[in-house]
Design a protein around this motif. Structure first.
Motif, mmCIF file in Angstrom:
data_model
loop_
_atom_site.group_PDB
_atom_site.id
_atom_site.type_symbol
_atom_site.label_atom_id
_atom_site.label_comp_id
_atom_site.label_asym_id
_atom_site.label_seq_id
_atom_site.Cartn_x
_atom_site.Cartn_y
_atom_site.Cartn_z
ATOM 1 N N SER A 130 2.329 -5.087 11.914
ATOM 2 C CA SER A 130 1.774 -6.109 11.023
ATOM 3 C C SER A 130 1.349 -5.464 9.708
ATOM 4 N N ILE A 131 1.084 -6.316 8.720
ATOM 5 C CA ILE A 131 0.715 -5.866 7.381
ATOM 6 C C ILE A 131 -0.678 -6.389 7.044
ATOM 7 N N SER B 27 -3.336 -7.877 0.991
ATOM 8 C CA SER B 27 -3.853 -7.225 -0.228
ATOM 9 C C SER B 27 -3.763 -5.709 -0.188
ATOM 10 N N MET B 28 -2.939 -5.169 0.683
ATOM 11 C CA MET B 28 -2.682 -3.728 0.720
ATOM 12 C C MET B 28 -1.282 -3.474 0.159
ATOM 13 N N PRO B 29 -1.007 -2.253 -0.310
ATOM 14 C CA PRO B 29 0.265 -1.958 -0.994
ATOM 15 C C PRO B 29 1.517 -2.320 -0.207
ATOM 16 N N ALA B 30 1.492 -2.141 1.105
ATOM 17 C CA ALA B 30 2.686 -2.397 1.911
ATOM 18 C C ALA B 30 3.089 -3.863 1.900
ATOM 19 N N PRO C 62 -9.877 -2.309 2.743
ATOM 20 C CA PRO C 62 -11.056 -3.066 2.298
ATOM 21 C C PRO C 62 -12.252 -2.927 3.231
ATOM 22 N N ASP C 63 -11.989 -2.882 4.540
ATOM 23 C CA ASP C 63 -13.095 -2.806 5.498
ATOM 24 C C ASP C 63 -13.342 -1.390 6.020
ATOM 25 N N LEU D 137 -1.169 2.809 3.873
ATOM 26 C CA LEU D 137 -0.224 1.846 3.317
ATOM 27 C C LEU D 137 -0.691 0.417 3.562
ATOM 28 N N GLY D 138 -1.435 0.236 4.663
ATOM 29 C CA GLY D 138 -1.865 -1.112 5.033
ATOM 30 C C GLY D 138 -1.001 -1.707 6.121
ATOM 31 N N ILE D 139 -0.674 -0.891 7.141
ATOM 32 C CA ILE D 139 0.141 -1.389 8.246
ATOM 33 C C ILE D 139 -0.503 -1.023 9.579
#
Length: 350
Positions: A134-135, A138-141, A199-200, A207-209
């Protein structure tokens, strides 16, 4: 005049009912599924046949519309869950489904490994990269990757595990660019992606995954599993038993129909699953004579946090008594325990 009013009322009611069926509430409904015979699903090359059947059990789940919610609220073995108890935070329906399918794939790998290890047959793993589950929003990925993508390299470096991948990324800082090579629908693509703090989790960069290892087990003899849309890891135990049964001489079933459930770890430990009551109902409807249920340990800490928590085995026994089934519930903590029980069975007279 009365007839026109009646017709108008019926039309309005019909429209409202149709509209209600397409309006989904923020809930999922689960209900007893089916018990699937494993011999058509699991095929070991030149494997042995059995007279009986090993069966996996399933739970049906779907989004709740108004009617499904009402029916479930009135049914003992249909349960209602808020969306956030089923899906992970920020997870879409598509990502949830992909996660369940990947959990099934991981479960299959574990099942094959446990069965081949027990049977003394050769196997090895082929590492294919990082599977994107999952992604994070609001993260780059989010602008580059999709759930289901497979990352094969970062900065032209290949990795042999997700741990190596995570360690490499954690060595970077927010704002650093990395070159990602990934596969989507059989096509290889590359992209430059900046790293960013979560963010948290301000002290964590990525990457945000959410991810898992994408690996394939290579065996001799070969094993094929036709799982189609069956998701999740709860069939692991039954897969491992069916594979082992086909790998070895003799008949583990002794002519009996045996259902069950439970995750399987690489060391053969049988783990807790969800929907045990519904799976017992499904197995009983399929005519199973025995049901293998995880007998996991409930710690004092778990009991303190969840006072009503009980092992899958206890839940299965309670359900079997409630539905007045003749099916016997068998507690198992490990693959070896399951094998030991099956070896005690007497051959069923035909």
């Amino acid at each position: 005049m009365k007839m026109k009013t009646l017709i108008r009322t019926l039309i309005i009611m019909t429209v409202l009912m149709v509209a209600a069926s397409f309006y989904y509430l923020p809930y999922y409904v689960t209900k007893p599924g089916d018990a699937h015979e494993l011999s058509p699903i699991v095929k070991v090359e030149d494997g042995y046949d059995s007279k009986g059947e090993l069966m996996l059990t399933t739970v049906r789940m779907g989004k709740a519309n108004i009617f499904a919610y009402i029916v479930a609220s009135l049914s003992k073995y249909e349960h209602i869950y808020p969306v956030d108890e089923i899906r992970s935070p920020h997870e879409t329906d598509e990502e949830y489904n992909l996660r369940q399918l990947q959990l099934m794939a991981d479960s299959q790998n574990n099942a094959v490994e446990v069965a081949f290890e027990k049977a003394g047959k050769p196997y090895e793993f082929q590492y294919n990269g990082i599977y994107v589950l999952s992604i994070y929003p609001s993260m780059p990925a989010e602008d580059v990757l999709k759930a289901g993508d497979r990352i094969t390299k970062i900065d032209d470096q290949a990795f042999q595990s997700s741990r190596e991948f995570i360690s490499y990324v954690e060595g970077k800082k927010s704002g650093d660019q990395v070159a990602i090579t990934f596969k989507r629908n059989g096509k290889t693509e590359t992209a430059e992606v900046p790293l960013q703090e979560f963010p948290d989790m301000k002290d964590k960069v990525g990457l945000g995954i959410t991810l898992t290892d994408d690996k394939e087990i290579i065996t001799n003899p070969k094993v094929k599993l036709k799982t189609e849309d069956i998701g999740g890891p709860s069939a692991g135990l039954m897969f491992s038993l069916e594979i082992y049964d086909q790998l070895t001489k003799g008949d583990l079933t002794k002519g009996h129909d045996i259902a069950g459930t439970g995750t399987i770890s690489e060391d053969g430990t049988v783990g807790r699953i969800g929907g045990i009551e519904q799976k017992v109902v499904a197995a009983d409807k399929a005519g199973a004579e025995y049901f293998l249920a995880p007998d996991e340990t409930i710690t004092k800490e778990m009991k303190k946090e969840y006072p009503d928590l009980e092992s899958n085995y206890k839940g299965a026994v309670r359900t079997a008594k409630d539905i007045d089934t003749s099916m016997k519930i068998i507690p198992v903590k490990s693959f070896d325990e399951a094998i030991a029980f099956l070896q005690t069975l007497k051959a069923k007279k035909s």
